[in-house]
Motif scaffolding. Structure first.
Motif, short mmCIF file in Angstrom:
data_model
loop_
_atom_site.label_atom_id
_atom_site.label_comp_id
_atom_site.label_asym_id
_atom_site.label_seq_id
_atom_site.Cartn_x
_atom_site.Cartn_y
_atom_site.Cartn_z
N UNK A 137 35.68 -76.47 -29.61
CA UNK A 137 35.97 -75.91 -30.93
C UNK A 137 36.43 -77.05 -31.82
N UNK A 138 36.74 -76.75 -33.08
CA UNK A 138 37.24 -77.78 -33.97
C UNK A 138 38.73 -78.02 -33.84
N UNK A 161 28.08 -78.94 -27.62
CA UNK A 161 27.92 -77.75 -28.46
C UNK A 161 29.26 -77.54 -29.15
N UNK A 162 29.23 -77.56 -30.47
CA UNK A 162 30.46 -77.58 -31.28
C UNK A 162 30.60 -76.31 -32.09
N UNK A 163 31.79 -75.71 -32.03
CA UNK A 163 32.12 -74.55 -32.85
C UNK A 163 32.97 -75.01 -34.02
N UNK A 164 32.59 -74.65 -35.23
CA UNK A 164 33.22 -75.20 -36.43
C UNK A 164 34.65 -74.71 -36.64
N UNK A 165 34.92 -73.46 -36.32
CA UNK A 165 36.26 -72.93 -36.51
C UNK A 165 37.31 -73.75 -35.78
N UNK A 195 25.35 -84.46 -30.24
CA UNK A 195 25.48 -83.07 -30.70
C UNK A 195 24.12 -82.36 -30.56
N UNK A 196 24.11 -81.26 -29.81
CA UNK A 196 22.84 -80.56 -29.59
C UNK A 196 22.81 -79.18 -30.24
N UNK A 197 23.96 -78.61 -30.54
CA UNK A 197 23.97 -77.28 -31.17
C UNK A 197 25.33 -77.04 -31.83
N UNK A 198 25.32 -76.16 -32.82
CA UNK A 198 26.53 -75.84 -33.59
C UNK A 198 26.62 -74.33 -33.77
N UNK A 199 27.83 -73.81 -33.69
CA UNK A 199 28.05 -72.39 -33.97
C UNK A 199 29.21 -72.25 -34.94
N UNK A 264 37.39 -72.20 -27.68
CA UNK A 264 36.22 -71.51 -28.23
C UNK A 264 35.87 -70.31 -27.36
N UNK A 265 35.63 -69.17 -28.00
CA UNK A 265 35.41 -67.92 -27.29
C UNK A 265 34.31 -67.98 -26.23
N UNK A 266 33.14 -68.58 -26.51
CA UNK A 266 32.10 -68.60 -25.48
C UNK A 266 32.48 -69.43 -24.25
N UNK A 267 33.32 -70.44 -24.44
CA UNK A 267 33.74 -71.27 -23.31
C UNK A 267 34.86 -70.60 -22.53
#
Length: 367
Positions: A137-138, A161-165, A195-199, A264-267
């Motif tokens: 997460x951020x 994989x990075x989450x902006x929040x 960086x391969x993906x962003x949410x 981060x919620x998915x992790x």
């Protein structure tokens, strides 16, 4: 017909040993424990050179990001960020998701954490080119930076994989998220683009329940501007599945390790077990939750992939010899994370032999 009962008896014997010799052995053990403790020496870890190199790379990256942030006109407040790292964001912005601890955020900016990640990777016996899946997460951009600096030093292959929040004082400035930071570090040649993906991040990884109106639109624009795969799924489980699919595709199979940075919620998932996880390197789990929405930490654990969990910063620092909230930072190579404790082996052998001798003599004399 009469039944017969046979009584089997086993002779009972006490340990035959003289009490005074037993006490003498105990006294020798206590005295030996004290002397062995006094013989403790700090010696450089087996991977000291790599740890120092990773910490120095992180220090150079922080200097670059601090200059870059100021060039963008984004002020660094020395009362909040006394080491002027530029990695401490504002308390509340449109992309702030949750509360955060400022001392933990400042502690995490220490380049020693890059050395800690080298230690963890070396303990897993990772080799050049091994794939490292990173979900962040951020909330702690500095720990994501530390992980990438360790990967760069050891020539591992990171996939982020990075989450902006972000929680308070993380990468909360909309114009200075980790997407912006990594772009700059790649541009100047300090890091590779991993960086391969962003949410979006936030509740259910969909920026639900944000504090400010228009937050989701802003975060979506940041994600799309990254030029990377944009993850936005209707349910948390679908977001977890999508990430797992991307990691396996990019790593051409299972990664060698999964690194979780922040919450981060998915992790993290929705399991209560996740809240009681130890920090640091996890190679075994006492239990793995069943069912949906258990998070990538447990998905990878189920697949036999070790996990490095970075969340409780204070305990993580204290357990690994990293100072809490230092100003200024120690020079790379000075703090406890770069060293291991060594004790006098001859002393240990001598006192063990003396204790065994007391037991043997005590038994003989008692007879």
């Amino acid at each position: 017909m009469k039944s017969s009962h046979v009584l089997l008896t086993v002779p009972y014997s006490r340990a035959n040993i003289s009490l005074k010799w037993l006490l003498l052995g105990a006294m020798i053990g206590v005295f030996g424990f004290f002397l062995v403790g006094q013989s403790r020496q700090r010696i450089e870890s087996p991977y000291y050179a790599d740890q120092v190199a990773a910490a120095r790379l992180m220090a150079s990256s922080i200097e670059e990001l601090s200059r870059f942030r100021e060039s963008l006109g984004i002020e660094i407040d020395p009362s909040v960020d006394p080491n002027l790292t530029g990695l401490i964001g504002p308390e509340f912005t449109e992309i702030t998701t949750t509360l955060g601890n400022l001392q933990a955020k400042r502690t995490s900016t220490n380049p020693d954490f890059a050395a800690l990640m080298v230690k963890f990777f070396k303990q897993l016996n990772l080799e050049k080119g091994d794939p490292v899946a990173i979900g962040a997460s951020g909330s702690f951009p500095s720990l994501l930076l530390a992980t990438l600096c360790a990967c760069e030093t050891l020539e591992l292959q990171p996939f982020v994989i990075y989450s902006i929040g972000a929680s308070e004082h993380g990468a909360t400035h909309p114009e200075f998220t980790f997407v912006h930071m990594l772009n700059r570090l790649v541009e100047v040649g300090l890091l590779r683009d991993s960086l391969i993906a962003v949410s979006l991040g936030g509740n259910y990884d969909t920026a639900s329940g944000m504090f400010f109106p228009g937050a989701r639109e802003l975060m979506t624009n940041i994600a799309l501007s990254s030029g990377k795969t944009f993850i936005y799924e209707e349910s948390l489980q679908e977001s977890i599945d999508k990430r797992l699919e991307i990691y396996i595709q990019e790593a051409d199979g299972l990664p060698s390790v999964f690194v979780n940075v922040g919450g981060a919620a998915p992790n993290f998932g929705n399991s209560l077990i996740a809240t009681s996880l130890d920090n640091g390197l996890l190679t075994a789990f006492s239990s793995i939750p069943e069912g949906d929405e258990r998070g990538l930490i447990f998905e990878f654990a189920e697949l036999g992939v070790p996990v490095i969990h970075l969340l409780n910063i204070r305990d993580l620092a204290l357990d690994n010899g990293i100072p809490i909230d230092p100003v200024p930072f120690p020079e790379p190579g000075e703090s406890g994370v770069f060293f291991v404790d060594s004790f006098s082996l001859p002393l240990i052998i001598v006192f063990l032999c003396l204790m065994v001798l007391c037991i043997v003599v005590g038994r003989v004399i008692h007879k």
